[in-house]
Design an enzyme around this catalytic site. Structure first.
Site, mmCIF file in Angstrom:
data_model
loop_
_atom_site.group_PDB
_atom_site.id
_atom_site.type_symbol
_atom_site.label_atom_id
_atom_site.label_comp_id
_atom_site.label_asym_id
_atom_site.label_seq_id
_atom_site.Cartn_x
_atom_site.Cartn_y
_atom_site.Cartn_z
ATOM 1 N N THR A 1 0.810 -1.205 0.000
ATOM 2 C CA THR A 1 0.000 0.000 0.000
ATOM 3 C C THR A 1 0.846 1.260 0.000
ATOM 4 O OG1 THR A 1 -1.650 1.278 1.221
ATOM 5 C CG2 THR A 1 -0.248 -0.147 2.518
ATOM 6 N N CYS A 2 0.382 2.241 -0.747
ATOM 7 C CA CYS A 2 1.042 3.540 -0.762
ATOM 8 C C CYS A 2 0.374 4.503 0.229
ATOM 9 C CB CYS A 2 1.016 4.131 -2.171
ATOM 10 S SG CYS A 2 1.910 3.163 -3.384
#
Length: 417
Positions: free
Chosen positions: A237-238
């Site tokens: 995830t960013c």
């Protein structure tokens, strides 16, 4: 009952350097750079390079995507990260070699705006646990024209492969210490406690992986805590850098270790319930209901719910808290209260604040930058024109990788005035 028993054979790494052969000698990790680059080749990536960053050096790594501890199973198969590079059988059980004191950090052209920064010296290092590690930095850029999702997937796998490659050097080493994780039956009546592990699964570069499966595809799942420590969850995830649960944080989950230390003393540690955090209301309701039903099925009396991310995940957090309390399950929430909460509930009466990240730091120019320093202006929370003419940078704590997160191990704290 033959309960799961995980033995971490820990080799302490005190320095890293390039050499002709990848090996571990006298607490030094020697790395054949050319061999590692060849191993990481991927048609989706270009400009693959390996660099080193040691504690105290004037080195800036930006933009940071993930941090991973090198580990490998000592089972004759030598797998890592089940679902990616290793078998499913044996995860959370048996022996795993750990290179402690070093990590793999992935960087390169930005994938999504919610990436971060690691400085190996200065004010960032005072707030970032990863600044104290000997970091092997994998820098890779996407091939022209590939989609951001393919870019994220490629760099994620490159980081895991690099960690696997380095950990293989420890198979012939001698462990400095052994950590054993096993949950024996509790002989006295103690409150049964679980962790409800909120796991971002929102699409658009906001996903995590459980045994290699995108968490969006999962119903809430019960894991033995050893599975978590043995690489069952990988970060993809960013989400905002300060809040991101890096793969390293999953592997070295301080909350899991705290409950292990208290198992049989003042609580009965029942396990980890992985709860996908989805953006749609219907999906939030599904995951909340499934998680609470799992908690009721295993008979827990209390749950600790650490949040990942912020904003709409607070709806999941409060919904789950409310449903647990309705069924007599006491809750403790762990959250970063840097902004007004997107949702609340009266049942949330036991909340741990892991600290604010609005404070602004002034960073001196680095002697060496690994990555793309100019992309700091693209990071979530960084102001426009944050790079001054003299090269100094003003950033909020927000953009420091792994500043706090909700798995404990934070270098900041919340103080009530």
């Amino acid at each position: 009952m033959n309960s799961m028993k995980l033995e971490l054979e820990v080799i302490e790494i005190k320095d890293i350097r390039f050499d002709r052969k990848t090996s571990v000698k006298d607490h030094v990790l020697h790395i054949n750079k050319e061999e590692l680059i060849k191993y990481l080749q991927d048609p989706r990536l270009q400009n693959i390079d390996i660099d080193l960053a040691r504690p105290g050096e004037s080195v800036r790594i930006i933009p940071v995507k993930d941090v991973i501890e090198p580990r490998i199973k000592d089972d004759g198969k030598g797998g890592s990260f089940p679902g990616f590079l290793g078998d499913y059988e044996g995860a959370g059980d048996g022996k795993t070699i750990v290179l402690r004191g070093c990590s793999v950090v992935t960087t390169g052209k930005i994938v999504g705006f919610q990436e971060g920064i690691i400085d190996m010296w200065g004010p960032v290092a005072r707030h970032c646990a990863f600044s104290a590690l000997n970091n092997v930095v994998v820098k890779a850029d996407p091939q022209d024209g590939i989609e951001p999702s393919d870019h994220e997937a490629a760099i994620r796998v490159a980081g895991l492969k690099a960690a696997h490659y380095l950990a293989k050097a420890g198979l012939q080493g001698i462990a400095d210490k052994r950590e054993v994780y096993q949950l024996p039956p509790v002989s006295k009546e103690l409150p049964k406690v679980a962790i409800m592990y909120m796991t971002i699964a929102q699409g658009l570069l906001h996903d995590n992986y459980v045994y290699g499966v995108d968490a969006k595809k999962l119903h809430p799942t019960l894991l033995h805590p050893n599975e978590l420590l043995d690489g069952a969850i990988v970060n993809g995830t960013c989400v905002v850098a300060a809040d991101k649960q890096t793969t390293y944080r999953h592997q070295n989950n301080a909350l899991v270790k705290e409950l292990y230390a208290r198992h049989g003393v003042d609580l009965d540690f029942a396990g980890v319930i992985v709860v996908p955090v989805r953006p749609e209301l219907k999906e939030k309701e599904r995951c909340c209901s499934g998680a609470v039903n799992l908690a009721r099925t295993i008979g827990v009396e209390g749950v600790i719910i650490p949040e990942e991310g912020g904003g709409n995940p607070e709806a999941d957090l409060m919904m789950t808290c409310r449903a647990c309390e309705k069924h007599g399950i006491k809750t403790v929430l762990i959250i970063a209260l840097e902004d007004p909460l997107a949702d609340t509930t009266p049942e949330a009466d036991a909340v741990i604040d892991v600290g604010n990240d609005d404070e602004v730091l002034t960073l001196e120019p680095a002697e060496k930058v690994i990555g793309y320093e100019e992309q700091i202006q693209l990071l979530s929370g960084a102001p426009e024109n944050c790079i001054a003419d003299d090269g100094r940078i003003r950033i909020p704590l927000y953009v420091i990788t792994g500043l706090h997160g909700s798995l404990i191990g934070s270098h900041v704290k919340g103080v009530a005035y």
